[in-house]
Design a protein around this motif. Structure first.
Motif, PDB file in Angstrom:
ATOM      1  N   ASP A 125      41.748  39.052  32.017  1.00  0.00           N
ATOM      2  CA  ASP A 125      40.900  40.067  32.658  1.00  0.00           C
ATOM      3  C   ASP A 125      41.209  40.175  34.148  1.00  0.00           C
ATOM      4  OD1 ASP A 125      39.696  40.573  30.212  1.00  0.00           O
ATOM      5  OD2 ASP A 125      37.826  39.524  30.701  1.00  0.00           O
ATOM      6  N   ALA A 126      41.338  39.039  34.808  1.00  0.00           N
ATOM      7  CA  ALA A 126      41.622  39.040  36.250  1.00  0.00           C
ATOM      8  C   ALA A 126      43.017  39.593  36.535  1.00  0.00           C
ATOM      9  CB  ALA A 126      41.490  37.627  36.812  1.00  0.00           C
ATOM     10  N   ALA A 127      44.004  39.173  35.763  1.00  0.00           N
ATOM     11  CA  ALA A 127      45.383  39.609  35.999  1.00  0.00           C
ATOM     12  C   ALA A 127      45.541  41.115  35.784  1.00  0.00           C
ATOM     13  CB  ALA A 127      46.343  38.835  35.095  1.00  0.00           C
ATOM     14  N   PHE A 128      44.962  41.642  34.712  1.00  0.00           N
ATOM     15  CA  PHE A 128      45.101  43.070  34.413  1.00  0.00           C
ATOM     16  C   PHE A 128      44.306  43.935  35.393  1.00  0.00           C
ATOM     17  CE2 PHE A 128      47.177  41.795  30.537  1.00  0.00           C
ATOM     18  CZ  PHE A 128      47.979  42.873  30.216  1.00  0.00           C
ATOM     19  N   ALA A 129      43.325  43.357  36.083  1.00  0.00           N
ATOM     20  CA  ALA A 129      42.537  44.118  37.061  1.00  0.00           C
ATOM     21  C   ALA A 129      43.277  44.272  38.399  1.00  0.00           C
ATOM     22  CB  ALA A 129      41.189  43.428  37.298  1.00  0.00           C
ATOM     23  N   LEU A 130      44.330  43.485  38.597  1.00  0.00           N
ATOM     24  CA  LEU A 130      45.081  43.529  39.857  1.00  0.00           C
ATOM     25  C   LEU A 130      46.135  44.626  39.855  1.00  0.00           C
ATOM     26  CD1 LEU A 130      45.782  39.682  40.208  1.00  0.00           C
ATOM     27  CD2 LEU A 130      44.112  41.014  41.524  1.00  0.00           C
ATOM     28  N   GLN A 131      46.443  45.105  41.033  1.00  0.00           N
ATOM     29  CA  GLN A 131      47.595  45.989  41.233  1.00  0.00           C
ATOM     30  C   GLN A 131      48.784  45.111  41.628  1.00  0.00           C
ATOM     31  OE1 GLN A 131      47.646  49.365  40.662  1.00  0.00           O
ATOM     32  NE2 GLN A 131      45.617  48.912  39.841  1.00  0.00           N
ATOM     33  N   PRO A 132      50.021  45.547  41.352  1.00  0.00           N
ATOM     34  CA  PRO A 132      51.171  44.751  41.785  1.00  0.00           C
ATOM     35  C   PRO A 132      51.087  44.413  43.270  1.00  0.00           C
ATOM     36  CG  PRO A 132      51.886  46.489  40.307  1.00  0.00           C
ATOM     37  CD  PRO A 132      50.420  46.733  40.597  1.00  0.00           C
ATOM     38  N   GLY A 133      51.313  43.132  43.580  1.00  0.00           N
ATOM     39  CA  GLY A 133      51.234  42.663  44.960  1.00  0.00           C
ATOM     40  C   GLY A 133      49.876  42.102  45.349  1.00  0.00           C
ATOM     41  N   GLU A 134      48.858  42.324  44.529  1.00  0.00           N
ATOM     42  CA  GLU A 134      47.516  41.813  44.830  1.00  0.00           C
ATOM     43  C   GLU A 134      47.334  40.414  44.259  1.00  0.00           C
ATOM     44  OE1 GLU A 134      44.362  45.461  45.107  1.00  0.00           O
ATOM     45  OE2 GLU A 134      44.796  44.707  43.102  1.00  0.00           O
ATOM     46  N   MET A 135      46.463  39.650  44.944  1.00  0.00           N
ATOM     47  CA  MET A 135      46.101  38.312  44.474  1.00  0.00           C
ATOM     48  C   MET A 135      44.618  38.289  44.118  1.00  0.00           C
ATOM     49  SD  MET A 135      46.484  34.565  46.315  1.00  0.00           S
ATOM     50  CE  MET A 135      45.018  34.667  47.345  1.00  0.00           C
ATOM     51  N   SER A 136      44.303  37.590  43.052  1.00  0.00           N
ATOM     52  CA  SER A 136      42.908  37.452  42.617  1.00  0.00           C
ATOM     53  C   SER A 136      42.167  36.477  43.525  1.00  0.00           C
ATOM     54  CB  SER A 136      42.872  36.905  41.187  1.00  0.00           C
ATOM     55  OG  SER A 136      43.269  35.530  41.165  1.00  0.00           O
ATOM     56  N   GLY A 137      40.866  36.442  43.329  1.00  0.00           N
ATOM     57  CA  GLY A 137      40.081  35.341  43.853  1.00  0.00           C
ATOM     58  C   GLY A 137      40.291  34.168  42.900  1.00  0.00           C
ATOM     59  N   ILE A 138      39.482  33.148  43.025  1.00  0.00           N
ATOM     60  CA  ILE A 138      39.601  31.978  42.157  1.00  0.00           C
ATOM     61  C   ILE A 138      39.086  32.334  40.765  1.00  0.00           C
ATOM     62  CG2 ILE A 138      38.833  29.603  41.792  1.00  0.00           C
ATOM     63  CD1 ILE A 138      38.611  29.491  44.948  1.00  0.00           C
ATOM     64  N   VAL A 139      39.912  32.040  39.757  1.00  0.00           N
ATOM     65  CA  VAL A 139      39.586  32.343  38.364  1.00  0.00           C
ATOM     66  C   VAL A 139      39.479  31.024  37.608  1.00  0.00           C
ATOM     67  CG1 VAL A 139      40.382  33.481  36.252  1.00  0.00           C
ATOM     68  CG2 VAL A 139      40.825  34.542  38.490  1.00  0.00           C
ATOM     69  N   GLU A 140      38.349  30.838  36.918  1.00  0.00           N
ATOM     70  CA  GLU A 140      38.131  29.609  36.155  1.00  0.00           C
ATOM     71  C   GLU A 140      38.385  29.847  34.684  1.00  0.00           C
ATOM     72  OE1 GLU A 140      34.581  26.407  35.175  1.00  0.00           O
ATOM     73  OE2 GLU A 140      34.354  27.738  36.895  1.00  0.00           O
ATOM     74  N   THR A 141      39.224  28.978  34.082  1.00  0.00           N
ATOM     75  CA  THR A 141      39.456  29.006  32.636  1.00  0.00           C
ATOM     76  C   THR A 141      39.326  27.579  32.118  1.00  0.00           C
ATOM     77  OG1 THR A 141      41.832  28.523  32.674  1.00  0.00           O
ATOM     78  CG2 THR A 141      41.189  30.861  32.942  1.00  0.00           C
ATOM     79  N   ALA A 142      39.490  27.412  30.814  1.00  0.00           N
ATOM     80  CA  ALA A 142      39.461  26.069  30.231  1.00  0.00           C
ATOM     81  C   ALA A 142      40.605  25.211  30.769  1.00  0.00           C
ATOM     82  CB  ALA A 142      39.545  26.155  28.711  1.00  0.00           C
TER      83      ALA A 142
END
Length: 176
Positions: free
Chosen positions: A149-166
């Motif tokens: 979800d976080a990766a697909f919400a980004l545009q090329p060149g953008e970085m997400s905030g902190i994403v928590e997974t298992a």
């Protein structure tokens, strides 16, 4: 006898063609794993891997339909689903300690002091570190839901905030 990569007896570093990543293989026991075996001198292994298995090259293939390409930096903690990595055979830090570490990484990247890819090579707990955190192309359903979800919400060149997974805590950079 310890191999030139300072792995315990019987272990060697091999290269996965399907994932384009190095992995660890024990020829005596016929077992393989992504994380270094117990008893590995991780400091010597880091130097060996940086010299013999790092790559700053990216794939030049055109983007497959419906897929994106991203890199990430992963910080695991003791409650991660696999609390081990190429950097540490047993990760004992708490989730709060991991959060402090990844926030520091995030600040360094945002300040322009270092890129996510450069930092991932030495600090990511994912075997993709050797490829500057590059996970290659992936589509919907290929990754854990929160990561996807976080990766697909980004545009090329953008970085997400902190994403928590298992798996732990991630910073994700969309490449393509």
């Amino acid at each position: 006898m310890v191999s030139f990569s300072n792995l315990p007896l019987g272990w060697e570093v091999r290269h996965s063609n399907s994932k384009n990543l190095p992995y660890y293989f024990n020829a005596l026991e016929k077992v393989s794993r992504w994380e270094p075996p117990s008893g590995t001198d991780t400091e010597k292994l880091k130097k060996y891997m940086a010299t013999h298995h790092s790559s700053s090259q990216s794939t030049s293939a055109s983007r497959p339909e419906g897929k994106i390409r991203a890199a990430h930096l992963l910080v695991k903690h003791r409650d991660s689903r696999r609390p081990a990595s190429w950097r540490e055979s047993q990760i004992t830090r708490s989730k709060d300690e991991a959060m402090t570490i990844i926030k520091d990484h995030e600040q360094k990247i945002k300040s322009g002091a270092i890129s996510l890819g450069e930092l991932a090579m030495s600090e990511s707990d994912c075997s993709s570190a050797r490829k500057r955190g590059d996970l290659g192309y992936f589509g919907k359903g290929d990754m854990q839901r929160e990561f996807e979800d976080a990766a697909f919400a980004l545009q090329p060149g953008e970085m997400s905030g902190i994403v928590e997974t298992a798996s732990g805590l991630h910073l994700i950079e969309r490449l393509e």
